[in-house]
Write a protein that holds these residues in place. Structure first.
Motif, PDB file in Angstrom:
ATOM      1  N   PHE A   1       0.673  -1.134   0.076  1.00 33.82           N
ATOM      2  CA  PHE A   1       0.023   0.055   0.122  1.00 33.82           C
ATOM      3  C   PHE A   1       0.957   1.289   0.010  1.00 33.82           C
ATOM      4  O   PHE A   1       0.544   2.452  -0.301  1.00 33.82           O
ATOM      5  N   ASP A   2       2.080   1.172   0.385  1.00 41.66           N
ATOM      6  CA  ASP A   2       3.157   2.373   0.261  1.00 41.66           C
ATOM      7  C   ASP A   2       3.241   2.886  -0.915  1.00 41.66           C
ATOM      8  O   ASP A   2       3.371   4.100  -1.347  1.00 41.66           O
ATOM      9  N   LYS A   3       3.115   1.856  -1.864  1.00 36.22           N
ATOM     10  CA  LYS A   3       3.402   2.363  -3.283  1.00 36.22           C
ATOM     11  C   LYS A   3       1.901   2.729  -3.771  1.00 36.22           C
ATOM     12  O   LYS A   3       2.182   3.532  -5.082  1.00 36.22           O
ATOM     13  N   LEU A   4       0.795   2.916  -3.465  1.00 37.26           N
ATOM     14  CA  LEU A   4      -0.341   3.135  -3.896  1.00 37.26           C
ATOM     15  C   LEU A   4      -1.080   4.411  -3.272  1.00 37.26           C
ATOM     16  O   LEU A   4      -1.991   4.843  -3.773  1.00 37.26           O
ATOM     17  N   LEU A   5      -0.600   4.900  -2.264  1.00 37.43           N
ATOM     18  CA  LEU A   5      -1.234   5.934  -1.432  1.00 37.43           C
ATOM     19  C   LEU A   5      -0.072   7.047  -1.206  1.00 37.43           C
ATOM     20  O   LEU A   5       0.925   6.831  -1.262  1.00 37.43           O
ATOM     21  N   PRO A   6      -0.653   8.306  -1.217  1.00 32.42           N
ATOM     22  CA  PRO A   6       0.353   9.643  -0.728  1.00 32.42           C
ATOM     23  C   PRO A   6       0.993   9.379   0.292  1.00 32.42           C
ATOM     24  O   PRO A   6       0.361   8.792   1.487  1.00 32.42           O
ATOM     25  N   LYS A   7       2.162   9.805   0.376  1.00 36.19           N
ATOM     26  CA  LYS A   7       3.226  10.018   1.414  1.00 36.19           C
ATOM     27  C   LYS A   7       2.490  10.599   2.686  1.00 36.19           C
ATOM     28  O   LYS A   7       2.928  10.265   3.755  1.00 36.19           O
ATOM     29  N   ASP A   8       1.579  11.544   2.513  1.00 36.06           N
ATOM     30  CA  ASP A   8       0.900  11.987   3.768  1.00 36.06           C
ATOM     31  C   ASP A   8       0.097  11.264   4.489  1.00 36.06           C
ATOM     32  O   ASP A   8      -0.735  11.732   5.439  1.00 36.06           O
ATOM     33  N   VAL A   9      -0.372  10.162   4.093  1.00 32.22           N
ATOM     34  CA  VAL A   9      -1.100   9.293   4.816  1.00 32.22           C
ATOM     35  C   VAL A   9      -0.261   8.509   5.557  1.00 32.22           C
ATOM     36  O   VAL A   9       0.307   7.466   5.342  1.00 32.22           O
ATOM     37  N   PRO A  10      -0.434   8.616   6.967  1.00 31.95           N
ATOM     38  CA  PRO A  10       0.272   7.614   8.094  1.00 31.95           C
ATOM     39  C   PRO A  10      -0.186   6.354   7.941  1.00 31.95           C
ATOM     40  O   PRO A  10      -1.306   6.029   7.851  1.00 31.95           O
ATOM     41  N   PHE A  11       0.922   5.318   8.275  1.00 30.82           N
ATOM     42  CA  PHE A  11       0.588   4.083   8.324  1.00 30.82           C
ATOM     43  C   PHE A  11       0.532   3.534   9.907  1.00 30.82           C
ATOM     44  O   PHE A  11       1.647   3.739  10.476  1.00 30.82           O
ATOM     45  N   ALA A  12      -0.332   2.736  10.673  1.00 29.89           N
ATOM     46  CA  ALA A  12      -0.223   2.381  11.839  1.00 29.89           C
ATOM     47  C   ALA A  12      -0.728   0.861  11.964  1.00 29.89           C
ATOM     48  O   ALA A  12      -1.717   0.537  11.114  1.00 29.89           O
ATOM     49  N   THR A  13       0.010   0.015  12.546  1.00 27.67           N
ATOM     50  CA  THR A  13      -0.488  -1.500  12.473  1.00 27.67           C
ATOM     51  C   THR A  13      -0.250  -1.953  14.047  1.00 27.67           C
ATOM     52  O   THR A  13       0.740  -1.701  14.646  1.00 27.67           O
ATOM     53  N   PHE A  14      -1.098  -2.789  14.407  1.00 25.54           N
ATOM     54  CA  PHE A  14      -1.230  -3.319  15.739  1.00 25.54           C
ATOM     55  C   PHE A  14      -0.857  -4.754  15.588  1.00 25.54           C
ATOM     56  O   PHE A  14      -1.681  -5.710  15.152  1.00 25.54           O
ATOM     57  N   ASP A  15       0.409  -5.079  15.323  1.00 23.33           N
ATOM     58  CA  ASP A  15       1.012  -6.626  15.013  1.00 23.33           C
ATOM     59  C   ASP A  15       2.180  -6.594  16.120  1.00 23.33           C
ATOM     60  O   ASP A  15       2.964  -5.717  16.329  1.00 23.33           O
ATOM     61  N   THR A  16       2.209  -7.876  16.547  1.00 21.47           N
ATOM     62  CA  THR A  16       3.069  -8.353  17.568  1.00 21.47           C
ATOM     63  C   THR A  16       3.136  -9.566  17.758  1.00 21.47           C
ATOM     64  O   THR A  16       2.375 -10.508  17.571  1.00 21.47           O
ATOM     65  N   GLY A  17       4.745 -10.023  17.911  1.00 25.12           N
ATOM     66  CA  GLY A  17       5.006 -11.667  18.220  1.00 25.12           C
ATOM     67  C   GLY A  17       4.583 -11.782  19.547  1.00 25.12           C
ATOM     68  O   GLY A  17       5.034 -13.023  19.929  1.00 25.12           O
ATOM     69  N   GLY A  18       4.089 -11.156  20.515  1.00 22.81           N
ATOM     70  CA  GLY A  18       3.923 -11.314  21.803  1.00 22.81           C
ATOM     71  C   GLY A  18       2.853 -12.041  22.265  1.00 22.81           C
ATOM     72  O   GLY A  18       2.342 -12.461  21.340  1.00 22.81           O
TER      73      GLY A  18
END
Length: 848
Positions: free
Chosen positions: A490-507
């Motif tokens: 998605f980084d290649k498809l959206l403007p750079k001013d759109v923040p990305f956040a993800t709730f992912d963890t191996g914990g």
């Protein structure tokens, strides 16, 4: 089945024992420890100025000087500095504003950068300035001279940085800031700032938390004043960021579709201020259910003061939105930027009926009604919600649209036509490749996961385009739960001013990445704001105090690999500020010192909290508590043995309730849920028994430290002992309960091989185990209720009373009716399961 369980357990035990051994192999802490947070060493050079005397004999030897241009943050920090210096020395310090009268015979604490405080510019003199080219939030701590008087400069190039400089100065004097309060060392009549020449910059730009303000009373019971204190502590710890997330049935937002407003009160109840779902089997959400520790609760309802007495949805909307607007406004004064999170996958059931619903029908009991992201009517509702969100909370920094943790099939003809498009097929293959490290969760196939993500991505792009119509100035971000594999494509498809956040963890209780969130997925994104959210406290087990530094350092490798890959932000998921201070303190320090190790942190943390006498034993205690957490969760993404989960009643209690609904229960249980409990009980009992041994080891270290702990650490040690004992004792209750189930089940399985009298004696023996579990549950709850000093403690105390004490009592009552039947005694008494399952008829159906 038993052979399979034994084999699984032996393999798990070998891995977990190796992990625990690795944790406990660390050396003992050194006798002398640096008082700078995280073990960092000030960069002192020959240009450092003199040491600066602050107090002598209980008399102030310095004055705090603010610049005329000082902002809210600098003024707040100066007031805290004045208060803490008095506590540290017994001296009273003045705060003055720069000017001729500020230059006295005393030493000066100059607050601000050269543009905020002109005395700083004079003290620096000509030549290069340490303030030049500082990164955002970077600051300077420097001792120098001004007109032959010793001065210390604490400042940055803006108000936030200056605030952080002052709090760093206090940390250098031994103050420890934590999310739930400050820890100060013992008072001494003489106080000196050593020679300093320090220039600090953060490794992580966005530093904060992801707060899920939905079905957890530990966070939904916080008042406006509680949040103000939380933001104060965040400022002291140099945190500057918060994501605030809620679900469809809550009163944080009011919007409409076709003239019909979103409905609340169908999934949530006024007893929680309409903030918690009623479909989890958690009782009435009032203290009517509480027997032990009832005196601690501030009101009858499990709701914050602002919503304690609301009687209608309209009253709840008004109160909740006023509370959140006040939070956002206050947070700005502490330089904490709040992003609101829109759970775009689900809608309130009354508005979802206009759309194509998917998944559990008529709704899912925790999130609301899931809807097809490609449905046209659903998109119209989403636009209305987005406009209401930006209109209601214009002071928010921005708004995330969240890709959900739950995957439901998208298989209508319209959906399949969409996925067959060439551009979707190309993106499908890229996502299929990027998701290799992710585990499947609640799904039948990876194709189902990818198609779900494609559907939500199309919805996201639609709303991003509509943003320009309904809220052109609003910042929109993309957030995922367990879908971090989306970010690189998605980084290649959206403007750079759109923040990305993800709730992912191996914990513990992690989302989809059992080997750890690959930090490489944040690489190559340039200046895009990227936020990683591990767990501060996982909600698979909300009773045990959580020690997850091993996850951040060894599993996810957030700082060693994240910084290298350009990660911009760390915002762990938090619903329990109390009891997780070790985790939040580590993260606060590592945001500025990414080389900080687990053992280095715990050595420093133990020294600061408990003093040099108690530190060695407490260091070992913390490592043992970390080892216990790793032992319980190693290799498991979810469903590890737990004493208290987030999203429903205890499994044994729910199973007994389902058994009570069975046709002809008197000839023994036959329901699938019962078989599952019996299959897993041996592994869980063995797990709890080994965990208890680790907890006892940690408690032995704590008790050894008790007579040696410095005064500032005595309360925290008492709290830690109490919570550890309550956790251990509740495990003992869980063991007894499972032993009761096993004995009851065995009695019916052996019924045909023994005479009736022996069969009855076997049933009666199982009752003794159920009774022992009830007694042990009361012991654990009594211990937990001994110290309550923060609102987030209320959730576990409530659930201990309702889920465990009351729940185990109901199980015992129900099992006794079966035994009574076979003993020829009256057996028709009503077992009031409705005390827990207030919406019992729906509970099982709507669980995902």
């Amino acid at each position: 089945m038993r052979t399979d369980i034994d084999s699984m357990w032996r393999g798990f035990r070998r891995v977990a024992a190796a992990v625990a051994g690795a944790f406990l192999a660390f050396g003992a802490p050194s006798a002398a420890m640096n008082l700078s947070p995280g073990g960092t060493i000030p960069s002192v050079n020959a240009a450092s100025g003199p040491a600066v005397p602050l107090a002598d004999g209980g008399k102030a030897q310095a004055v705090i000087v603010l610049g005329e241009a000082a902002g809210q943050g600098a003024k707040f920090a100066a007031a805290e500095l004045q208060k803490d210096l008095q506590a540290l020395s017994g001296a009273e310090f003045q705060i003055v504003t720069e000017g001729p009268s500020a230059v006295t015979h005393q030493a000066l604490i100059l607050i601000g950068g050269p543009e905020q405080n002109h005395l700083v510019k004079r003290a620096l003199g000509s030549g290069s300035s340490p303030f030049s080219n500082l990164k955002a939030d970077g600051f300077v701590l420097k001792t120098s001279r001004l007109d032959k008087r010793p001065v210390v400069i604490a400042g940055g190039n803006d108000d936030a940085a200056t605030m952080y400089a002052v709090f760093e100065l206090l940390e250098r004097l031994g103050v420890t800031f934590r999310m739930t309060g400050d820890v100060l060392p013992a008072q001494q009549s003489s106080l000196v700032i050593p020679a300093l020449n320090l220039r600090e910059e953060p490794a992580i730009a966005q530093r904060g938390f992801l707060v899920e303000a939905s079905h957890h009373p530990s966070i939904t019971m916080l008042s406006g004043e509680d949040y103000q204190r939380l933001f104060d502590q965040m400022a002291k710890m140099k945190y500057n960021y918060l994501q605030f997330w809620w679900f469809a049935y809550q009163p944080w937002l009011k919007f409409s579709y076709h003239g019909e407003s979103n409905l609340i009160g169908d999934l949530s109840s006024k007893e929680s201020g309409y903030l918690n779902t009623m479909y989890e089997g958690f009782g009435s959400r009032t203290t009517d259910d509480v027997v032990i520790g009832k005196q601690w609760f501030p009101g009858r309802r499990m709701a914050p003061p602002e919503l304690q007495n609301v009687e209608t949805p309209d009253e709840a909307f008004t109160a909740a939105q006023g509370l959140l607007r006040g939070m956002i406004h206050y947070a700005k004064s502490r330089h904490v930027k709040i992003w609101l999170v829109d759970e775009m996958a689900s809608l309130p059931p009354n508005l979802a009926r206009y759309t194509q619903r998917i998944g559990n029908l008529p709704f899912e009991g925790i999130f609301g009604a899931y809807v097809d992201p490609l449905d046209p009517a659903e998109r119209e509702v989403q636009v209305s919600r987005l406009k209401a969100l930006t209109d209601t909370y214009p002071e928010a920094e921005g708004y995330y649209l969240n890709f959900p943790e739950v995957y439901y099939r998208l298989d209508s003809s319209k959906d399949l036509d969409f996925f067959a498009q060439p551009q979707q097929q190309a993106l499908f293959q890229e996502l299929r490749s990027s998701m290799i490290p992710w585990d499947t969760r609640w799904v039948n196939s990876r194709e189902q996961m990818v198609n779900s993500s494609l559907g939500y991505f199309d919805l996201f792009k639609y709303l991003l385009a509509k943003r320009d119509e309904v809220a052109p100035k609003a910042k929109l971000g993309l957030m995922t739960v367990g879908r971090g594999y989306l970010l690189p494509p998605f980084d290649k498809l959206l403007p750079k001013d759109v923040p990305f956040a993800t709730f992912d963890t191996g914990g513990p209780c992690g989302y989809g990445t059992p080997a750890g969130m690959p930090m490489s997925y944040f690489g190559g994104m340039g200046q895009r704001m990227t936020i990683d959210s591990p767990y501060l406290d996982d909600d698979c087990d909300i009773l045990g105090m959580q020690f997850n530094v091993w996850v951040y350092t060894e599993k996810d490798r957030i700082y060693t690999d994240g910084v290298k890959n350009g990660l911009k932000g760390v915002a762990p998921w938090m619903v329990q500020p109390r009891g997780t201070e070790a985790n939040s303190t580590f993260l606060a320090w590592a945001d500025w010192n990414p080389q900080l190790t687990r053992e280095g942190f715990y050595k420093d943390y133990s020294e600061r909290l408990y003093g040099p006498g108690g530190a060695p034993d407490m260091y070992r205690a913390y490592l043992t508590l970390e080892a216990n957490k790793a032992y319980l969760t190693q290799g498991q993404v979810e469903d590890y043995p737990t004493t208290m989960g987030c999203c429903g009643p205890l499994g044994e209690v729910n199973t007994a309730y389902q058994y009570s609904l069975q046709d002809n229960p008197f000839d023994g249980p036959t329901i699938p849920a019962w078989k599952q409990v019996i299959a897993t009980a041996p592994v869980e009992i063995t797990t709890f028994e080994h965990s208890i041994s680790l907890l006892n080891d940690a408690l032995a270290r704590m008790h050894a430290a008790e007579p040696k702990v410095a005064p500032q650490g005595k309360h925290e040690l008492a709290y830690l002992i109490s919570r550890t004992e309550a956790y251990r004792d509740d495990m003992r209750a869980q063991i007894a309960e499972r032993q009761g189930f096993l004995a009851f089940d065995r009695a019916f399985r052996e019924r045909n091989s023994v005479d009736q009298a022996q069969f009855v004696r076997n049933l009666e023996a199982s009752l003794q185990q159920f009774s022992a579990a009830c007694d042990q549950a009361r012991v654990a709850t009594t211990e937990y209720a001994r110290i309550i000093d923060y609102p987030s403690d209320f959730e576990a105390l409530y659930h201990l009373n309702v889920g465990t004490v009351l729940g185990f009592d109901l199980v015992h009552q129900w099992m006794k009716t079966i035994v009574d039947f076979h003993e020829g005694k009256p057996y028709a008494q009503h077992v009031p399961f409705e005390k827990i399952f207030t919406q019992a008829v729906h509970t099982a159906k709507y669980k995902f």
